[in-house]
Design a protein around this motif. Structure first.
Motif, PDB file in Angstrom:
ATOM      1  N   ILE A 188       6.327   4.791  -1.537  1.00  0.00           N
ATOM      2  CA  ILE A 188       6.060   3.481  -0.974  1.00  0.00           C
ATOM      3  C   ILE A 188       7.225   3.088  -0.075  1.00  0.00           C
ATOM      4  O   ILE A 188       8.351   3.548  -0.243  1.00  0.00           O
ATOM      5  CB  ILE A 188       5.842   2.398  -2.054  1.00  0.00           C
ATOM      6  CG1 ILE A 188       7.121   2.176  -2.876  1.00  0.00           C
ATOM      7  CG2 ILE A 188       4.683   2.753  -2.954  1.00  0.00           C
ATOM      8  CD1 ILE A 188       7.026   0.988  -3.826  1.00  0.00           C
ATOM      9  N   GLU A 219      12.535   1.955  -0.050  1.00  0.00           N
ATOM     10  CA  GLU A 219      11.647   3.112  -0.084  1.00  0.00           C
ATOM     11  C   GLU A 219      11.751   3.814  -1.440  1.00  0.00           C
ATOM     12  O   GLU A 219      12.858   4.087  -1.922  1.00  0.00           O
ATOM     13  CB  GLU A 219      12.014   4.087   1.029  1.00  0.00           C
ATOM     14  CG  GLU A 219      11.885   3.455   2.404  1.00  0.00           C
ATOM     15  CD  GLU A 219      12.330   4.343   3.539  1.00  0.00           C
ATOM     16  OE1 GLU A 219      11.929   4.082   4.680  1.00  0.00           O
ATOM     17  OE2 GLU A 219      13.092   5.313   3.287  1.00  0.00           O
ATOM     18  N   SER A 253       0.828  -1.193   0.000  1.00  0.00           N
ATOM     19  CA  SER A 253       0.000   0.000   0.000  1.00  0.00           C
ATOM     20  C   SER A 253       0.870   1.253   0.000  1.00  0.00           C
ATOM     21  O   SER A 253       2.035   1.234   0.364  1.00  0.00           O
ATOM     22  CB  SER A 253      -0.940   0.003   1.216  1.00  0.00           C
ATOM     23  OG  SER A 253      -0.193   0.004   2.403  1.00  0.00           O
ATOM     24  N   ILE A 254       0.249   2.343  -0.404  1.00  0.00           N
ATOM     25  CA  ILE A 254       0.923   3.636  -0.405  1.00  0.00           C
ATOM     26  C   ILE A 254       1.031   4.131   1.038  1.00  0.00           C
ATOM     27  O   ILE A 254       0.188   3.849   1.879  1.00  0.00           O
ATOM     28  CB  ILE A 254       0.117   4.646  -1.245  1.00  0.00           C
ATOM     29  CG1 ILE A 254      -0.046   4.141  -2.674  1.00  0.00           C
ATOM     30  CG2 ILE A 254       0.767   6.011  -1.233  1.00  0.00           C
ATOM     31  CD1 ILE A 254       1.243   4.012  -3.451  1.00  0.00           C
ATOM     32  N   TYR A 311       5.216  -5.469  -4.620  1.00  0.00           N
ATOM     33  CA  TYR A 311       5.828  -4.295  -5.244  1.00  0.00           C
ATOM     34  C   TYR A 311       4.928  -3.761  -6.355  1.00  0.00           C
ATOM     35  O   TYR A 311       4.678  -2.549  -6.451  1.00  0.00           O
ATOM     36  CB  TYR A 311       7.203  -4.672  -5.794  1.00  0.00           C
ATOM     37  CG  TYR A 311       7.964  -3.535  -6.446  1.00  0.00           C
ATOM     38  CD1 TYR A 311       8.227  -2.353  -5.768  1.00  0.00           C
ATOM     39  CD2 TYR A 311       8.434  -3.657  -7.761  1.00  0.00           C
ATOM     40  CE1 TYR A 311       8.939  -1.319  -6.366  1.00  0.00           C
ATOM     41  CE2 TYR A 311       9.154  -2.639  -8.364  1.00  0.00           C
ATOM     42  CZ  TYR A 311       9.397  -1.467  -7.670  1.00  0.00           C
ATOM     43  OH  TYR A 311      10.099  -0.449  -8.267  1.00  0.00           O
ATOM     44  N   ALA A 314       1.895  -1.964  -5.119  1.00  0.00           N
ATOM     45  CA  ALA A 314       2.183  -0.614  -4.638  1.00  0.00           C
ATOM     46  C   ALA A 314       2.389   0.364  -5.786  1.00  0.00           C
ATOM     47  O   ALA A 314       1.750   1.412  -5.853  1.00  0.00           O
ATOM     48  CB  ALA A 314       3.415  -0.628  -3.738  1.00  0.00           C
TER      49      ALA A 314
END
Length: 209
Positions: A94, A72, A6-7, A105, A108
């Motif tokens: 993310i 990140e 998720s963000i 991945y 996201a």
């Protein structure tokens, strides 16, 4: 931080941005130097490769070298407030733990806010900065000129193995010959651009690759 795939929320975004600012000059753009700290020789790949699910293991490998538990990714362009928050109410970053998989991945970076594919990081991001909490490695990518550059290899052996396992990657001379001409008029990289890029991302002794 948010759950896997998720963000991040606002606090998570500020953390990711803080780590990015400790690794990169967030206001710089290629061919200028985007990394704050010198590191061993840079490698380049095509920008879109970084925003594909299969690239996740390559980022995890870099993170592991430096003891990072997370990877990140921060989007610098388009602007957070002027685009992502205004249009989609989301923060463009993310933070994923290394135990996440390629599907996480992709969930996201491929997340479509409000069902709009054009808002996904994979489609909308034009400038990205990827690192971990250690700040000892990084990937900087720009959709124009369609390249990403990597630094933070602990030694030549690790660089060589990583390149062979996750490539193709090119050194600066190869990027100037193969990736970059396609982004310029007449398919010719301007001399000044090439000189600046080589000076910033060439070998440790400043020589060409």
């Amino acid at each position: 931080m948010s759950q896997i795939g998720s963000i991040v929320d606002r606090n998570g975004y500020m953390d990711v941005r803080s780590h990015g600012a400790a690794t990169f000059n967030l206001d710089a753009r290629l061919p200028n130097q985007v990394f704050l700290k010198d590191a061993q020789d840079s490698l380049f790949c095509e920008f879109d490769a970084v925003l594909a699910p299969d690239f996740w293991p390559a980022l995890c490998a870099m993170a592991r070298w430096h003891g990072d538990a997370r990877v990140e990714l921060l989007v610098l362009e388009p602007d957070c407030e002027g685009f992502y928050l205004l249009e989609y109410g989301m923060y463009p970053a993310i933070s994923l733990p290394l135990e996440a998989g390629v599907d996480d991945y992709w969930a996201a970076i491929g997340y479509e806010p409000n069902g709009d594919v054009m808002g996904s990081i994979a489609i909308s991001a034009n400038v990205i900065a990827v690192t971990g909490p250690s700040g000892r490695w990084g990937c900087w990518g720009e959709r124009d000129p369609e390249v990403a550059v990597f630094r933070g290899f602990p030694n030549l052996a690790a660089r060589t193995e990583w390149r062979a396992q996750f490539g193709p990657f090119l050194e600066v001379a190869g990027a100037l010959d193969s990736y970059l001409p396609l982004t310029f008029a007449g398919r010719t990289v301007p001399d000044e651009y090439a000189e600046i890029l080589t000076a910033n991302y060439g070998t440790m002794d400043g020589g060409p690759r």
